[in-house]
Design a protein around this motif. Structure first.
Motif, PDB file in Angstrom:
ATOM      1  N   SER A  39       0.892  -1.119   0.037  1.00  0.00           N
ATOM      2  CA  SER A  39      -0.133   0.228  -0.485  1.00  0.00           C
ATOM      3  C   SER A  39       0.873   1.045  -0.129  1.00  0.00           C
ATOM      4  CB  SER A  39      -0.924  -0.433   1.223  1.00  0.00           C
ATOM      5  OG  SER A  39      -0.395   0.463   2.017  1.00  0.00           O
ATOM      6  N   ARG A  40       2.392   1.041  -0.214  1.00  0.00           N
ATOM      7  CA  ARG A  40       3.324   2.355  -0.363  1.00  0.00           C
ATOM      8  C   ARG A  40       2.973   3.752   1.139  1.00  0.00           C
ATOM      9  NH1 ARG A  40       0.772   3.539  -6.253  1.00  0.00           N
ATOM     10  NH2 ARG A  40       0.400   1.430  -6.156  1.00  0.00           N
ATOM     11  N   PRO A  41       3.830   2.784   2.476  1.00  0.00           N
ATOM     12  CA  PRO A  41       4.002   3.279   3.468  1.00  0.00           C
ATOM     13  C   PRO A  41       4.091   4.873   3.190  1.00  0.00           C
ATOM     14  CG  PRO A  41       5.079   1.821   4.107  1.00  0.00           C
ATOM     15  CD  PRO A  41       4.182   1.438   2.132  1.00  0.00           C
ATOM     16  N   SER A  42       4.980   5.483   2.292  1.00  0.00           N
ATOM     17  CA  SER A  42       5.282   6.167   1.459  1.00  0.00           C
ATOM     18  C   SER A  42       4.094   7.654   1.890  1.00  0.00           C
ATOM     19  CB  SER A  42       6.675   6.657   1.463  1.00  0.00           C
ATOM     20  OG  SER A  42       5.615   6.267  -0.176  1.00  0.00           O
ATOM     21  N   VAL A  43       2.786   6.754   1.268  1.00  0.00           N
ATOM     22  CA  VAL A  43       1.913   7.607   0.316  1.00  0.00           C
ATOM     23  C   VAL A  43       0.715   7.698   1.483  1.00  0.00           C
ATOM     24  CG1 VAL A  43       0.360   7.528  -0.719  1.00  0.00           C
ATOM     25  CG2 VAL A  43       2.508   7.052  -2.144  1.00  0.00           C
ATOM     26  N   LEU A  44       0.818   6.808   2.063  1.00  0.00           N
ATOM     27  CA  LEU A  44       0.155   6.808   3.852  1.00  0.00           C
ATOM     28  C   LEU A  44       0.459   8.130   4.671  1.00  0.00           C
ATOM     29  CD1 LEU A  44      -0.489   2.539   4.522  1.00  0.00           C
ATOM     30  CD2 LEU A  44      -1.819   3.780   3.381  1.00  0.00           C
ATOM     31  N   VAL A  45       1.946   8.432   4.909  1.00  0.00           N
ATOM     32  CA  VAL A  45       2.217   8.991   5.854  1.00  0.00           C
ATOM     33  C   VAL A  45       1.517  10.447   5.304  1.00  0.00           C
ATOM     34  CG1 VAL A  45       4.347  10.332   6.252  1.00  0.00           C
ATOM     35  CG2 VAL A  45       3.970   7.733   6.531  1.00  0.00           C
ATOM     36  N   VAL A  46       1.424  10.482   3.191  1.00  0.00           N
ATOM     37  CA  VAL A  46       1.462  12.278   2.824  1.00  0.00           C
ATOM     38  C   VAL A  46       0.084  11.923   3.387  1.00  0.00           C
ATOM     39  CG1 VAL A  46       1.705  13.388   0.274  1.00  0.00           C
ATOM     40  CG2 VAL A  46       3.119  12.117   1.792  1.00  0.00           C
ATOM     41  N   PHE A  47      -0.921  11.182   2.680  1.00  0.00           N
ATOM     42  CA  PHE A  47      -2.426  11.348   3.152  1.00  0.00           C
ATOM     43  C   PHE A  47      -2.233  12.182   4.686  1.00  0.00           C
ATOM     44  CE2 PHE A  47      -2.898   9.828  -1.165  1.00  0.00           C
ATOM     45  CZ  PHE A  47      -4.071  10.204  -0.986  1.00  0.00           C
ATOM     46  N   LEU A 106     -10.489   8.891  15.359  1.00  0.00           N
ATOM     47  CA  LEU A 106     -11.386   8.059  14.901  1.00  0.00           C
ATOM     48  C   LEU A 106     -11.356   8.245  13.714  1.00  0.00           C
ATOM     49  CD1 LEU A 106     -15.280   7.646  17.114  1.00  0.00           C
ATOM     50  CD2 LEU A 106     -13.135   5.323  16.512  1.00  0.00           C
ATOM     51  N   GLY A 107     -11.439   9.484  13.320  1.00  0.00           N
ATOM     52  CA  GLY A 107     -11.517  10.154  11.598  1.00  0.00           C
ATOM     53  C   GLY A 107      -9.634   9.483  10.914  1.00  0.00           C
ATOM     54  N   ILE A 108      -9.252   9.720  11.798  1.00  0.00           N
ATOM     55  CA  ILE A 108      -7.424   9.560  11.175  1.00  0.00           C
ATOM     56  C   ILE A 108      -7.458   7.715  11.206  1.00  0.00           C
ATOM     57  CG2 ILE A 108      -6.349   9.334  13.771  1.00  0.00           C
ATOM     58  CD1 ILE A 108      -4.738  10.832  10.040  1.00  0.00           C
ATOM     59  N   CYS A 109      -7.501   6.839  12.145  1.00  0.00           N
ATOM     60  CA  CYS A 109      -7.500   6.370  12.032  1.00  0.00           C
ATOM     61  C   CYS A 109      -8.773   5.494  10.488  1.00  0.00           C
ATOM     62  CB  CYS A 109      -8.508   5.390  13.274  1.00  0.00           C
ATOM     63  SG  CYS A 109      -7.138   5.218  14.490  1.00  0.00           S
ATOM     64  N   SER A 110      -9.719   6.112  10.744  1.00  0.00           N
ATOM     65  CA  SER A 110     -10.937   5.524   9.667  1.00  0.00           C
ATOM     66  C   SER A 110     -10.154   5.718   8.340  1.00  0.00           C
ATOM     67  CB  SER A 110     -11.858   6.168   9.775  1.00  0.00           C
ATOM     68  OG  SER A 110     -12.892   6.505   8.568  1.00  0.00           O
ATOM     69  N   TRP A 111      -9.520   7.449   7.542  1.00  0.00           N
ATOM     70  CA  TRP A 111      -9.120   7.683   6.398  1.00  0.00           C
ATOM     71  C   TRP A 111      -7.768   7.236   5.950  1.00  0.00           C
ATOM     72  CZ3 TRP A 111     -11.977  10.702   3.808  1.00  0.00           C
ATOM     73  CH2 TRP A 111     -11.428  11.525   2.660  1.00  0.00           C
ATOM     74  N   THR A 112      -7.125   7.083   7.049  1.00  0.00           N
ATOM     75  CA  THR A 112      -5.952   5.873   6.791  1.00  0.00           C
ATOM     76  C   THR A 112      -6.377   4.359   6.482  1.00  0.00           C
ATOM     77  OG1 THR A 112      -4.326   7.124   8.934  1.00  0.00           O
ATOM     78  CG2 THR A 112      -3.359   4.934   7.822  1.00  0.00           C
ATOM     79  N   LEU A 113      -7.362   3.981   7.111  1.00  0.00           N
ATOM     80  CA  LEU A 113      -7.740   2.242   6.557  1.00  0.00           C
ATOM     81  C   LEU A 113      -8.469   2.669   4.897  1.00  0.00           C
ATOM     82  CD1 LEU A 113      -9.386   1.013   9.684  1.00  0.00           C
ATOM     83  CD2 LEU A 113      -7.389   0.088   8.633  1.00  0.00           C
ATOM     84  N   ALA A 114      -9.110   3.858   5.083  1.00  0.00           N
ATOM     85  CA  ALA A 114     -10.008   4.517   3.229  1.00  0.00           C
ATOM     86  C   ALA A 114      -8.074   4.042   2.336  1.00  0.00           C
ATOM     87  CB  ALA A 114     -10.256   5.321   3.199  1.00  0.00           C
ATOM     88  N   VAL A 115      -7.304   4.849   2.567  1.00  0.00           N
ATOM     89  CA  VAL A 115      -6.082   5.023   1.761  1.00  0.00           C
ATOM     90  C   VAL A 115      -5.742   3.636   1.760  1.00  0.00           C
ATOM     91  CG1 VAL A 115      -4.655   6.868   1.300  1.00  0.00           C
ATOM     92  CG2 VAL A 115      -5.821   7.289   2.636  1.00  0.00           C
ATOM     93  N   PHE A 116      -4.890   3.226   2.739  1.00  0.00           N
ATOM     94  CA  PHE A 116      -4.860   1.676   2.349  1.00  0.00           C
ATOM     95  C   PHE A 116      -5.837   0.855   1.685  1.00  0.00           C
ATOM     96  CE2 PHE A 116      -4.948  -2.645   3.880  1.00  0.00           C
ATOM     97  CZ  PHE A 116      -3.542  -3.360   4.196  1.00  0.00           C
ATOM     98  N   PHE A 117      -6.578   0.949   1.201  1.00  0.00           N
ATOM     99  CA  PHE A 117      -7.884   0.035   0.525  1.00  0.00           C
ATOM    100  C   PHE A 117      -7.580   1.089  -1.063  1.00  0.00           C
ATOM    101  CE2 PHE A 117     -11.751   0.506  -2.010  1.00  0.00           C
ATOM    102  CZ  PHE A 117     -11.288  -0.556  -2.354  1.00  0.00           C
TER     103      PHE A 117
END
Length: 293
Positions: free
Chosen positions: A20-28, A50-61
């Motif tokens: 899922s490209r951790p570098s991109v997850l960090v940017v988001f 809750l928001g940051i957890c939810s959003w990170t999971l969405a970007v991960f998907f």
């Protein structure tokens, strides 16, 4: 190449994270944080976590699912990510991505109705980018539109999660920052990424900036777009001092990209690295400016 059957189950999440490209997850996460910092009114509500957890999971998907659908391209490009390297089965990654999407939406609902709508929009956009029938990644115009939209949604999600009201957003520097940095992602990131991915794009029959406009015009875009956005950021920072650091970072990135664009060729990752590094530093600059203010 078939995935290795001997991979231990506990390694699957690790491999999915790599895919899922951790570098991109960090940017988001930085985009989300910048939006949240400008939306927080002195305190952070419980929905922010809750928001940051939810959003990170969405970007991960979004990026894990993209890896599932990009096997041909990634292998042609010699990617070292787990699916292309045969360490992770596409089917396994797809199931993990689906679970992450469901969890992201559930947490998003807990964070609030509007936030849940933003999460759902990102999930739909990410699926449409990578999968038929829309397959938005296959054309330069739609690819840029998705990149810009995903960035704008992320800033809005951070703002909402931190308690910001959309009716008050014009009273903050968020619209200016979001538009400039989203354009940086779409107009600078897309052509910069096309240079190292040219072989894979050709193998998959995708139209990239290189195939659509040629190397010379792609180079021109890598000079003109960063310079224009840096100038815009500088003008905006006159009225919004919180964005001065961002403007300085974009100016430095634009200079570096201009120097690289005139000499690099197909296959070079240098412009993409500068594009990514500039994003990191610019968002950190915004966060630090808000904290000091």
């Amino acid at each position: 190449m078939r995935a290795d059957r001997s991979v231990a189950p506990w390694r699957v999440p690790v491999l999915c994270l790599r895919e899922s490209r951790p570098s991109v997850l960090v940017v988001f996460a930085l985009r989300f944080g910048a939006g949240a910092a400008l939306g927080a009114a002195g305190s952070w509500p419980s929905g922010a976590l809750l928001g940051i957890c939810s959003w990170t999971l969405a970007v991960f998907f979004v990026y894990l699912f993209n890896g599932v659908t990009d096997v041909v391209e990634d292998r042609a490009n010699g990617s070292s990510r787990p699916i292309a390297g045969g360490l992770l089965r596409p089917g396994t990654a797809a199931r993990v991505a689906g679970g992450a999407a469901v969890l992201a939406l559930c947490l998003g609902v807990l964070a609030g109705p509007l936030f849940a709508v933003l999460v759902a929009a990102l999930l739909v956009l990410g699926h449409a980018y990578s999968a038929p029938p829309l397959l938005l990644k296959s054309r330069p115009s739609t690819s840029v539109a998705v990149a810009v939209s995903a960035a704008l949604l992320t800033y809005a999600a951070g703002f909402v999660a931190a308690g910001g009201r959309l009716t008050e957003v014009t009273g903050t520097p968020l619209p200016q920052m979001a538009l400039i940095m989203a354009a940086w992602m779409g107009l600078v990131g897309a052509p910069a990424k096309d240079l190292p991915d040219a072989l894979g794009d050709a193998a998959a029959g995708r139209r990239s900036f290189l195939t659509a406009y040629g190397l010379a015009r792609t180079r021109i875009l890598l000079i003109a777009a960063p310079a224009s956005l840096a100038i815009a950021a500088g003008l905006v920072s006159v009225a919004e001092p919180l964005l001065a650091g961002m403007a300085i970072c974009l100016s430095a990135g634009a200079v570096l990209l201009a120097g690289l664009a005139v000499k690099v060729g197909v296959g070079s990752r240098a412009p993409y690295r500068v594009f990514m590094a500039t994003q990191y530093i610019a968002h950190v600059a915004v966060l630090l400016s808000v904290l000091w203010a």
